[in-house]
Design an enzyme around this catalytic site. Structure first.
Site, PDB file in Angstrom:
ATOM      1  N   LYS A 108      82.299 -35.386 -25.964  1.00 30.98           N
ATOM      2  CA  LYS A 108      80.995 -34.928 -26.948  1.00 30.98           C
ATOM      3  C   LYS A 108      80.251 -36.025 -25.574  1.00 30.98           C
ATOM      4  O   LYS A 108      80.931 -36.945 -25.689  1.00 30.98           O
ATOM      5  CB  LYS A 108      80.896 -36.327 -27.772  1.00 30.98           C
ATOM      6  CG  LYS A 108      79.422 -36.229 -28.470  1.00 30.98           C
ATOM      7  CD  LYS A 108      79.016 -34.646 -29.099  1.00 30.98           C
ATOM      8  CE  LYS A 108      77.285 -34.564 -29.209  1.00 30.98           C
ATOM      9  NZ  LYS A 108      76.490 -34.613 -28.129  1.00 30.98           N
ATOM     10  N   LYS A 129      82.170 -45.698 -26.585  1.00 30.30           N
ATOM     11  CA  LYS A 129      80.998 -45.867 -26.925  1.00 30.30           C
ATOM     12  C   LYS A 129      81.356 -44.831 -28.557  1.00 30.30           C
ATOM     13  O   LYS A 129      81.051 -45.841 -29.719  1.00 30.30           O
ATOM     14  CB  LYS A 129      79.944 -44.777 -26.629  1.00 30.30           C
ATOM     15  CG  LYS A 129      78.498 -45.636 -26.847  1.00 30.30           C
ATOM     16  CD  LYS A 129      77.796 -44.192 -25.963  1.00 30.30           C
ATOM     17  CE  LYS A 129      77.371 -44.879 -24.867  1.00 30.30           C
ATOM     18  NZ  LYS A 129      76.400 -43.847 -23.911  1.00 30.30           N
ATOM     19  N   LYS A 149      81.865 -35.288 -20.472  1.00 32.48           N
ATOM     20  CA  LYS A 149      80.787 -35.931 -19.463  1.00 32.48           C
ATOM     21  C   LYS A 149      80.663 -34.587 -18.781  1.00 32.48           C
ATOM     22  O   LYS A 149      81.466 -34.241 -18.276  1.00 32.48           O
ATOM     23  CB  LYS A 149      80.931 -37.405 -18.729  1.00 32.48           C
ATOM     24  CG  LYS A 149      79.415 -38.012 -18.149  1.00 32.48           C
ATOM     25  CD  LYS A 149      78.351 -38.058 -19.622  1.00 32.48           C
ATOM     26  CE  LYS A 149      77.307 -38.888 -19.394  1.00 32.48           C
ATOM     27  NZ  LYS A 149      77.248 -39.626 -20.345  1.00 32.48           N
ATOM     28  N   THR A 175      67.936 -43.103 -27.886  1.00 32.47           N
ATOM     29  CA  THR A 175      68.554 -44.193 -27.644  1.00 32.47           C
ATOM     30  C   THR A 175      67.674 -45.638 -27.222  1.00 32.47           C
ATOM     31  O   THR A 175      68.106 -46.387 -27.653  1.00 32.47           O
ATOM     32  CB  THR A 175      69.418 -43.090 -25.614  1.00 32.47           C
ATOM     33  OG1 THR A 175      69.051 -41.785 -25.816  1.00 32.47           O
ATOM     34  CG2 THR A 175      70.002 -43.913 -25.049  1.00 32.47           C
ATOM     35  N   ASN A 225      62.805 -41.246 -20.472  1.00 33.01           N
ATOM     36  CA  ASN A 225      63.343 -41.225 -22.002  1.00 33.01           C
ATOM     37  C   ASN A 225      63.603 -42.304 -22.484  1.00 33.01           C
ATOM     38  O   ASN A 225      63.086 -42.471 -23.901  1.00 33.01           O
ATOM     39  CB  ASN A 225      64.303 -39.969 -22.246  1.00 33.01           C
ATOM     40  CG  ASN A 225      64.181 -40.156 -23.370  1.00 33.01           C
ATOM     41  OD1 ASN A 225      63.602 -39.771 -23.612  1.00 33.01           O
ATOM     42  ND2 ASN A 225      65.620 -39.042 -23.572  1.00 33.01           N
ATOM     43  N   SER A 237      72.908 -37.518 -31.799  1.00 30.91           N
ATOM     44  CA  SER A 237      73.406 -35.793 -31.328  1.00 30.91           C
ATOM     45  C   SER A 237      74.265 -35.702 -32.721  1.00 30.91           C
ATOM     46  O   SER A 237      74.864 -34.440 -32.677  1.00 30.91           O
ATOM     47  CB  SER A 237      74.400 -36.450 -30.210  1.00 30.91           C
ATOM     48  OG  SER A 237      73.178 -36.276 -29.070  1.00 30.91           O
TER      49      SER A 237
HETATM   50  N1  GLU Z   1      73.820 -38.566 -22.444  1.00 30.07           N
HETATM   51  C1  GLU Z   1      73.936 -39.960 -23.781  1.00 30.07           C
HETATM   52  C2  GLU Z   1      75.446 -41.019 -23.786  1.00 30.07           C
HETATM   53  O1  GLU Z   1      75.494 -40.918 -23.009  1.00 30.07           O
HETATM   54  C3  GLU Z   1      73.990 -39.039 -24.670  1.00 30.07           C
HETATM   55  C4  GLU Z   1      75.191 -38.166 -25.154  1.00 30.07           C
HETATM   56  C5  GLU Z   1      75.456 -37.092 -26.261  1.00 30.07           C
HETATM   57  O2  GLU Z   1      74.421 -37.409 -27.234  1.00 30.07           O
HETATM   58  O3  GLU Z   1      76.270 -36.728 -26.409  1.00 30.07           O
HETATM   59  O4  GLU Z   1      75.412 -41.238 -24.936  1.00 30.07           O
END
Ligand code: GLU
Length: 459
Positions: free
Chosen positions: A80, A104, A116, A201, A252, A392
């Site tokens: 993810k 994370k 990613k 976020t 954002n 998410s």
């Molecule tokens: N791009 C965001 C992050 O770095 C969200 C990732 C997601 O929602 O999967 O945490």
């Protein structure tokens, strides 16, 4: 994995190796062997997928755009993480960001692994039609490795709801009859996204800071005053102060942090500076954040850059250079732009006592060490900016059940998850000699090691 991350993961494993209560089943040579397996698993990605998307542009040119999808680790669940569109994207960077997602998710008990994606383009230089084609091509090239139970992308720098909607649409066409709602998160609400995802976020970043400075300190004031920790002294020195805040980045994340601070009545704080890719705006009496948000929404995301534009926005502010936001005389600095913003050359000029990482990896290793040694608290990315991936996860769940939560329910669930994490990392942070980043990594690595051991992966 980048040196900083690698070093902290190594350090965390050493702490766990020396802790006889951690996985006591593993002893002697078996223990040594298992921990060296852990290091090799956590420090390397499972897969690095790379492609050159062949795109016919609106202007008639046909080009090849480099694109990546890195899958770091899926021991906790499907890979993810976001897909970023940025001209500086590099393979190594995507690998690092995927590793960060593994840590994370583990930290906040989100049942996902780490992944990613990246596409090497400056989205501002492409037409909407070109971006649509690039999104479709991305899904076509990577469709075999993506899916609601395999790897679930989301927005990141340079992408948003629109791109996720397009990508999910393409995924659905490529795999007719298969489940698709959970294939991408961060979609628009109309298209199966979650209420509250857009702000998740930024709200989470501000909440992390507020929880530490207000909820935690208020509850633990006496306990904190008895700690022999320079970080405890730092928070106690700020607890009754009127706090001046600067925010780097007004996208954002940064704009939502700014609004949350502006509206917060738990803390006596004011936002005195915000910045974006063009400008820093400063007002020692506090900036009119709602007016700035309104201006930005009507001006392609850019803050006012001239006296005339400030007048149009109805905002009183001094115009400063973009880098100045970092070194102003403030108490709190939110970093909500890109990585490597605070580094060897500017770290000595930082005056904030608390820094909060809204972006991923905005502070370099050298700066992190230097500032932490001075008692500055750096609230790390994996702790502060997890609101996005937590919501998410809620979006993915709602898509499975086709039952949707209200915005309040989403926010409450997000905060309750984050609160659980804070309550497990803040007490040891103020008791031990580790930085908050090290403490968070120890937690994540502990969780991952435990599961890897139980799944029989440590041989
Ligand atoms: N791009 C965001 C992050 O770095 C969200 C990732 C997601 O929602 O999967 O945490």
């Amino acid at each position: 994995m980048a040196n900083q991350m690698m070093d902290i993961v190594k350090g965390s494993l050493q702490v766990l190796l020396d802790d006889v209560d951690f996985l006591p089943e593993l002893a002697g040579e078996r223990r040594e062997k298992a921990f060296s397996s852990l290091l090799s698993i956590l420090s390397t990605p499972d897969h690095v997928n790379k492609s050159f998307l062949r795109v016919a542009l609106e202007n008639g040119q046909v080009t090849r755009v480099p694109a990546f999808r890195v899958q770091h680790n899926n021991v906790l669940g499907p890979y993810k993480g976001g897909i970023r569109f940025h001209e500086t994207v590099k393979e190594e960077e995507v690998v690092n960001l995927a590793s960060l997602m593994t840590l994370k998710n583990a930290l906040h008990e989100v049942p996902f692994g780490g992944g990613k994606g990246g596409v090497v383009i400056n989205p501002r230089e492409y037409s909407d039609k070109d971006l649509y084609v690039i999104c479709k091509k991305y899904v076509q090239y990577f469709s075999d490795i993506l899916g609601p139970d395999k790897d679930i992308p989301a927005p990141d720098v340079g992408t948003g709801e629109r791109e996720m909607d397009w990508m999910m649409g393409e995924y659905k066409s490529i795999r007719p009859g298969e489940s698709y709602r959970g294939s991408f998160t961060g979609k628009s609400v109309e298209n199966g996204g979650s209420l509250g995802r857009r702000e998740a976020t930024g709200k989470g970043v501000y909440y992390t800071f507020r929880y530490l400075l207000h909820d935690f300190v208020k509850r633990q004031e006496h306990w904190l005053s008895e700690r022999d920790s320079m970080f405890a002294k730092t928070v106690l020195s700020l607890k009754d102060k009127s706090l001046k805040i600067a925010i780097q980045g007004f996208g954002n994340v940064g704009s939502v942090v700014a609004l949350s601070a502006y509206q917060c009545n738990h803390l006596n704080n004011k936002v005195v500076a915000v910045s974006d890719r063009n400008v820093t705006l400063y007002n020692s009496d506090g900036l009119d954040i709602p007016a700035l948000i309104k201006f930005v929404s009507m001006n392609k995301g850019d803050l006012p850059m001239t006296g005339d534009q400030l007048e149009t926005a109805g905002v009183k502010a001094k115009i400063l250079g973009i880098g100045e936001v970092l070194t102003l005389d403030v108490d709190v600095l939110f970093l909500a732009a890109l990585e490597n913003q605070v580094y060897q050359e500017n770290m000595i000029d930082i005056k904030a006592k608390i820094m909060v990482e809204g972006a991923n990896a905005p502070v370099t290793t050298v700066a992190d060490g230097y500032l932490s040694d001075k008692g500055i608290i750096i609230i790390p990315d994996i702790l502060a900016n997890a609101g996005g991936v937590i919501v998410s996860y809620l979006e993915w769940l709602q898509g499975r059940e086709t039952q949707f939560y209200t915005e309040d329910e989403v926010f409450e669930k997000q905060l309750s998850k984050m609160k659980n994490t804070f309550d497990s990392v803040f007490p040891p942070f103020f008791s031990d000699s580790f930085t908050l980043r090290q403490q968070c990594y120890i937690h994540s690595v502990m969780k991952l090691s435990n599961i890897l051991y139980r799944q029989g992966k440590l041989y």
